[in-house]
Design a protein around this motif. Structure first.
Motif, PDB file in Angstrom:
ATOM      1  N   CYS A   1       1.209  -0.836   0.178  1.00 44.81           N
ATOM      2  CA  CYS A   1       0.237  -0.103   0.056  1.00 44.81           C
ATOM      3  C   CYS A   1       0.952   1.431  -0.069  1.00 44.81           C
ATOM      4  CB  CYS A   1      -0.866   0.334   1.181  1.00 44.81           C
ATOM      5  SG  CYS A   1      -1.421  -1.536   1.823  1.00 44.81           S
TER       6      CYS A   1
ATOM      7  N   CYS B   1       2.938   2.111   3.190  1.00 43.13           N
ATOM      8  CA  CYS B   1       4.003   1.216   4.003  1.00 43.13           C
ATOM      9  C   CYS B   1       5.063   1.580   4.068  1.00 43.13           C
ATOM     10  CB  CYS B   1       3.746  -0.306   3.363  1.00 43.13           C
ATOM     11  SG  CYS B   1       3.972  -1.763   3.822  1.00 43.13           S
TER      12      CYS B   1
ATOM     13  N   TYR C   1       7.164  -0.577   4.594  1.00 43.27           N
ATOM     14  CA  TYR C   1       8.291  -2.201   3.850  1.00 43.27           C
ATOM     15  C   TYR C   1       9.007  -1.877   2.938  1.00 43.27           C
ATOM     16  CZ  TYR C   1       5.074  -5.318   6.478  1.00 43.27           C
ATOM     17  OH  TYR C   1       4.965  -5.617   7.603  1.00 43.27           O
TER      18      TYR C   1
ATOM     19  N   CYS D   1       2.255  -9.503   4.903  1.00 43.00           N
ATOM     20  CA  CYS D   1       2.755  -8.494   3.674  1.00 43.00           C
ATOM     21  C   CYS D   1       4.167  -8.696   4.008  1.00 43.00           C
ATOM     22  CB  CYS D   1       1.724  -6.841   3.712  1.00 43.00           C
ATOM     23  SG  CYS D   1       0.079  -7.125   3.776  1.00 43.00           S
TER      24      CYS D   1
ATOM     25  N   ASN E   1       5.038  -4.579  12.304  1.00 39.81           N
ATOM     26  CA  ASN E   1       3.778  -2.999  12.408  1.00 39.81           C
ATOM     27  C   ASN E   1       3.215  -3.456  13.104  1.00 39.81           C
ATOM     28  OD1 ASN E   1       2.536  -5.995  11.172  1.00 39.81           O
ATOM     29  ND2 ASN E   1       2.259  -4.698   9.213  1.00 39.81           N
TER      30      ASN E   1
ATOM     31  N   CYS F   1       1.888   0.401   9.335  1.00 33.58           N
ATOM     32  CA  CYS F   1       1.113  -0.031   8.191  1.00 33.58           C
ATOM     33  C   CYS F   1       0.000   0.991   8.769  1.00 33.58           C
ATOM     34  CB  CYS F   1       0.852  -1.574   8.601  1.00 33.58           C
ATOM     35  SG  CYS F   1      -0.729  -2.304   7.876  1.00 33.58           S
ATOM     36  N   PRO F   2      -0.278   1.665   7.502  1.00 30.87           N
ATOM     37  CA  PRO F   2      -1.176   2.783   7.827  1.00 30.87           C
ATOM     38  C   PRO F   2      -2.965   2.192   7.166  1.00 30.87           C
ATOM     39  CG  PRO F   2       0.383   3.451   5.677  1.00 30.87           C
ATOM     40  CD  PRO F   2       0.623   2.644   6.960  1.00 30.87           C
ATOM     41  N   THR F   3      -3.103   1.053   6.470  1.00 34.52           N
ATOM     42  CA  THR F   3      -4.106   0.930   6.010  1.00 34.52           C
ATOM     43  C   THR F   3      -4.366  -0.156   7.340  1.00 34.52           C
ATOM     44  OG1 THR F   3      -3.035   0.124   3.766  1.00 34.52           O
ATOM     45  CG2 THR F   3      -5.067  -0.863   4.797  1.00 34.52           C
TER      46      THR F   3
HETATM   47  S1  SF4 Z   1      -1.491  -4.086   4.758  1.00 38.03           S
HETATM   48 FE1  SF4 Z   1      -0.277  -3.166   5.936  1.00 38.03          FE
HETATM   49  S2  SF4 Z   1       1.736  -3.685   5.976  1.00 38.03           S
HETATM   50 FE2  SF4 Z   1       0.544  -4.709   4.130  1.00 38.03          FE
HETATM   51  S3  SF4 Z   1       1.090  -3.675   2.607  1.00 38.03           S
HETATM   52 FE3  SF4 Z   1      -0.506  -2.881   3.426  1.00 38.03          FE
HETATM   53  S4  SF4 Z   1       0.358  -1.252   4.441  1.00 38.03           S
HETATM   54 FE4  SF4 Z   1       1.497  -2.653   3.858  1.00 38.03          FE
END
Ligand code: SF4
Ligand SMILES: Cc1ncc(C[n+]2csc(CCOP(=O)(O)OP(=O)(O)O)c2C)c(N)n1
Length: 243
Positions: free
Chosen positions: A18, A21, A23, A52, A123, A204-206
């Motif tokens: 995302c 992210c 990562y 992820c 995260n 992890c913003p999502t």
């Molecule tokens: S859900 Fe969270 S950890 Fe997974 S890709 Fe999206 S931002 Fe990164």
């Protein structure tokens, strides 16, 4: 991060992470660290579990990768270590994978102290499956399984790994990428001789940010910068506990 470096080490520049992210920050730092050490990906075997974070090496790295079962990458890495003594072994996976479901493998891998590099992406939650709480979720955090706030205390991963017998444990938040590059290099060098564990404190913003009132990924990074997370390398539990 130069486009050339990503082209050299990644199968594709376009990942499915995302926007915002943490990562992606880790990937850039990891590639930089490998480049600066002159490491050939062809001689590295990457191992990951499920989540992820497990997608960081596989399918993106131009290397031999094992995408294994959830919680078990360290068991697979142990087996590979025994049959491929000349290869560098690098495990990259999530906190849910390595610490919560796979915690038993983590403590025994630290106790065994076989040479390998381990990067645990913390995260604070199980992100891929919707943001459930795990053993690294901060007390009070809102998750999809704790709408009133997590009631349990998280593991301190440095304490856990050092107490289990390892003598290389480090921690780097993604808000400090320059320091992280140096930290990754130290881990990769140590992992040639022993079990080298690094906690990457990610964002992890999502699945975490939105539930915990962060307005943007930038706000999460700002909070990390201000939070005074203890980072660096640690080889001794008594010294670490004094910090
Ligand atoms: S859900 Fe969270 S950890 Fe997974 S890709 Fe999206 S931002 Fe990164
Ligand atoms: C044995 C088993 N249990 C549960 C799952 C479902 N599952 C897939 S990914 C995942 C969460 C992974 O979380 P984490 O390792 O923290 O990585 P993140 O997605 O946060 O990067 C879970 C619970 C599974 N695939 N296998």
């Amino acid at each position: 991060m130069s486009k050339e470096l990503r082209q050299k080490y990644l199968r594709t520049n376009k990942t499915t992470f995302c926007l915002g992210c943490g990562y992606e920050i880790f990937i850039n730092c990891f590639l930089r660290a490998n480049e600066e050490l002159g490491i050939e990906f062809q001689k590295t075997i990457f191992v990951s579990g499920i989540g992820c974070a497990a997608w960081i090496p596989s399918p993106y790295f131009r290397a031999e990768t094992l995408h294994t079962t959830h919680g078990r990458p360290l068991a697979f890495a142990t087996g590979i270590r025994l049959v491929r003594p000349k290869n560098r072994i690098v495990v990259i996976s999530g906190d849910g994978d390595l610490v919560t479901i796979g915690g038993n493998h983590l403590i025994h891998s630290a106790r065994r102290n076989l040479p390998m590099s381990v990067f645990c992406m913390n995260n604070s939650i199980y992100a891929m499956t919707g943001g459930q709480a795990g053993a690294t979720t901060p007390k009070g955090a809102i998750t999809s399984t704790d709408m009133e706030g997590n009631k349990e205390s998280p593991f301190d991963l440095i304490k856990l790994v050092l107490a289990s017998g390892a003598n290389f444990a480090s921690r780097y938040p993604v808000a400090f990428p320059r320091q992280m590059v140096e930290g990754i290099k130290k881990n990769l060098m140590a992992g040639e001789k022993k079990f080298a564990f690094t906690e990457i404190v990610s964002v992890c913003p999502t699945q975490f940010g939105e539930k915990n009132n962060f307005k943007s990924p930038g706000q999460m990074l700002k909070k990390q910068k201000e939070s005074g997370i203890i980072s660096g390398e640690f080889d001794n539990l008594e010294e670490y506990l004094k910090l």
